[in-house]
Design a protein around this motif. Sequence first.
Motif, PDB file in Angstrom:
ATOM      1  N   ASP A 253       6.650  12.053  -4.284  1.00 52.37           N
ATOM      2  CA  ASP A 253       7.884  11.536  -3.681  1.00 52.37           C
ATOM      3  C   ASP A 253       7.585  10.839  -2.357  1.00 52.37           C
ATOM      4  OD1 ASP A 253       9.377  12.467  -5.770  1.00 52.37           O
ATOM      5  OD2 ASP A 253      10.007  14.309  -4.765  1.00 52.37           O
ATOM      6  N   ARG A 256       6.120   7.487  -3.106  1.00 47.00           N
ATOM      7  CA  ARG A 256       7.130   6.537  -3.592  1.00 47.00           C
ATOM      8  C   ARG A 256       8.013   6.018  -2.462  1.00 47.00           C
ATOM      9  NH1 ARG A 256       6.928   9.748  -8.455  1.00 47.00           N
ATOM     10  NH2 ARG A 256       8.306  11.332  -7.586  1.00 47.00           N
ATOM     11  N   ARG A 257       8.244   6.841  -1.463  1.00 48.33           N
ATOM     12  CA  ARG A 257       9.056   6.392  -0.325  1.00 48.33           C
ATOM     13  C   ARG A 257       8.268   5.513   0.640  1.00 48.33           C
ATOM     14  NH1 ARG A 257      10.165  11.869  -0.014  1.00 48.33           N
ATOM     15  NH2 ARG A 257       9.018  11.971   1.959  1.00 48.33           N
TER      16      ARG A 257
END
Length: 857
Positions: A253, A256-257
């Motif tokens: 995550d 992905r950010r």
Amino acid sequence: TFTAWCNSHLRKAGTQIENIEEDFRDGLKLMLLLEVISGERLAKPERGKMRVHKISNVNKALDFIASKGVKLVSIGAEEIVDGNVKMTLGMIWTIILRFAIQDISVEETSAKEGLLLWCQRKTAPYKNVNIQNFHISWKDGLGFCALIHRHRPELIDYGKLRKDDPLTNLNTAFDVAEKYLDIPKMLDAEDIVGTARPDEKAIMTYVSSFYHAFSGAQKAETAANRICKVLAVNQENEQLMEDYEKLASDLLDYFRRTIPWLENRAPENTMQAMQQKLEDFRDYRRLHKPPKVQEKCQLEINFNTLQTKLRLSNRPAFMPSEGKMVSDINNAWGGLEQAEKGYEEWLLNEIRRLERLDHLAEKFRQKASIHESWTDGKEAMLQQKDYETATLSEIKALLKKHEAFESDLAAHQDRVEQIAAIAQELNELDYYDSPSVNARCQKICDQWDNLGALTQKRREALERTEKLLETIDQLYLEYAKRAAPFNNWMEGAMEDLQDTFIVHTIEEIQGLTTAHEQFKATLPDADKERQAILGIHNEVSKIVQTYHVNMAGTNPYTTITPHEINGKWEHVRQLVPRRDQALMEEHARQQQNERLRKQFGAQANVIGPWIQTKMEEIGRISIEMHGTLEDQLNHLRQYEKSIVNYKPKIDQLEGDHQQIQEALIFDNKHTNYTMEHIRVGWEQLLTTIARTINEVENQILTRDAKGISQEQMNEFRASFNHFDRDHSGTLGPEEFKACLISLGYDIGNDAQGEAEFARIMSIVDPNRLGVVTFQAFIDFMSRETADTDTADQVMASFKILAGDKNYITVDELRRELPPDQAEYCIARMAPYNGRDAVPGALDYMSFSTALYGESDL
């Protein structure tokens, strides 16, 4: 007590005794007792009544006892036949020890200690019970009641018993044991209470009867303990798997950010916005990324530890969810660093570009303003029709004035070209306000073209009337011709003296200072030119006064007055020291920048090699052997602590690096190390030492779980290092084969040897990478002799708990196992579908195989 014990066994043979020393004198009941308690047949007894027959029978009994490994001291057949009480009781106690107590052993203790440990464990949960011996610990009767309640809670209401009522407690236990457990009363409650120290042998004999009565429950408890142990391993491993999955998800995550942010190269329009982006990136590198480096390293350590524990517990290897393998995390990390690569350089280039744009835009505005100020009113002047009504002398004056204007116009051509060039450069550099710059530049160019056309048109008009002109004041003309370029020179000088500058090195500011000194050297000649121009004006004034020329005291060929020349000259003289001061201040700033470069370079040139040296030292430590694994682990942790203590130097270098960037310093000739090199090296150093520590921890886990001695571990490490000639920490196939041969493996070059080696390689290198790690080598060396639980062992334990049934019930699981592990089994066991199934039956066989990866859980 001994009589009751003997009768409890003789009853099975349909006989009893009244008096030990009398009833055992002929040896017949003694032989019968031994046959009952041993389950074996003794030699045929003598049925005669003579003393010799009795001695023969007793000797047969004593020989049988001796055959069971019991050493009889000072006990002879004659004493038993003669009814010697002491000898007879000693013989009975010997029989009790051998056949009732000797086989009792808990955790490899002696018979007596084993029986005591069994009592302590069974009574541990009970209040007011503290079994420390076989005499006074049993006086209050609670110990006997606790043993019964632990195995048969429905027989005694333990909560109603009182410690201060020992007779009731003892009688309750003796009565219940005799009635429901078939244990005869071997003790007298009053004797126990009334004796300071009850007879130890009597207590042991009686307690051993409880042990044998509950032996079936003991067997179930042993099975339950084995199951609990296996389930605990599975529960721990499942928690580790959940922790790995969560950490992997969190990292993915984060990637992905973060990656889209680092890949975004959309420029900002202002320096302030780009500086904020640079500051955000610094915070990312200094505050946000380092914890993720640690999380990534911890993820790999958790994965390796989990796989080691799974191997040690004979479980299948852990396979993470799709997309969450360690390699997936590493690939995503590579994507993060690829996105990060060049981002800082792009930010600095953008800041440099915006700085250049701001400078050019300011320069454009200055030159445009000067030009617009000069052109103000020029179109109206060129469109005048004054020559139509002028006198001949006025016409000639107008013509000369026009010639002077053309000279001035030509002198301004360079400025117009500079304005257009600056506008073009702003367009090429993608200046955000290019539309307004282009509009202003276009207006100036259009006006300039119009001025040229108007100038040509006016010249043509004046030339048509030139024949009307006869004279003109040559002095005025000379003044105008010299004043115009001088005025333009002064305006250019003022523009240059007020021009902003951008430099990045001492050499650049020294070049500007040299140019300024050269300009100052031209001032004396310029002052002479000024004096000469003013002298021409004075000459004109003399002629006008002398010959009374009607020119109203003005120069018809130029608007530049001596007052303006003196004013601009004075302005130039004032601007020179200001320029001196600005250059001095910039020189001081560049000296400070050079000091920052040297300061950063000096530290970086120490820290960079230090990190490299530490990396090499860790590499050597990981392949050398000094002391036990614990010694190596302690040494590595101390080493890690010394590395972490170096962190303030890295932080100090980060601070110097930030000062350099805030000063907009873009290069440093004093070092080849950038802050990025130092950061990457530092992160690799921390990761490497953590991984090395984890490898040693896993080796300790393997050693302890597999029962490998420190000497064996040292031998394995020495053999591995000997053939790891490139110090890579791995062995190629041929190196590994040589290592095995050195340890005594018979691996020949024939087909059988090759097949055996291929089998071994499939174990140590299941992914066919072509290399063997030390951990895989240790696992192989220990796995074939390891004492690990198996699915069959667990299945057999469940069968005991189920009372030999092919299935087990929920009630049985909850009765025999701790609550959390019982519920764990209930939630995962499939229903049993055999012919002998009952409602709610559970299949413990498929569950046992699933625990070891032989089927799905």
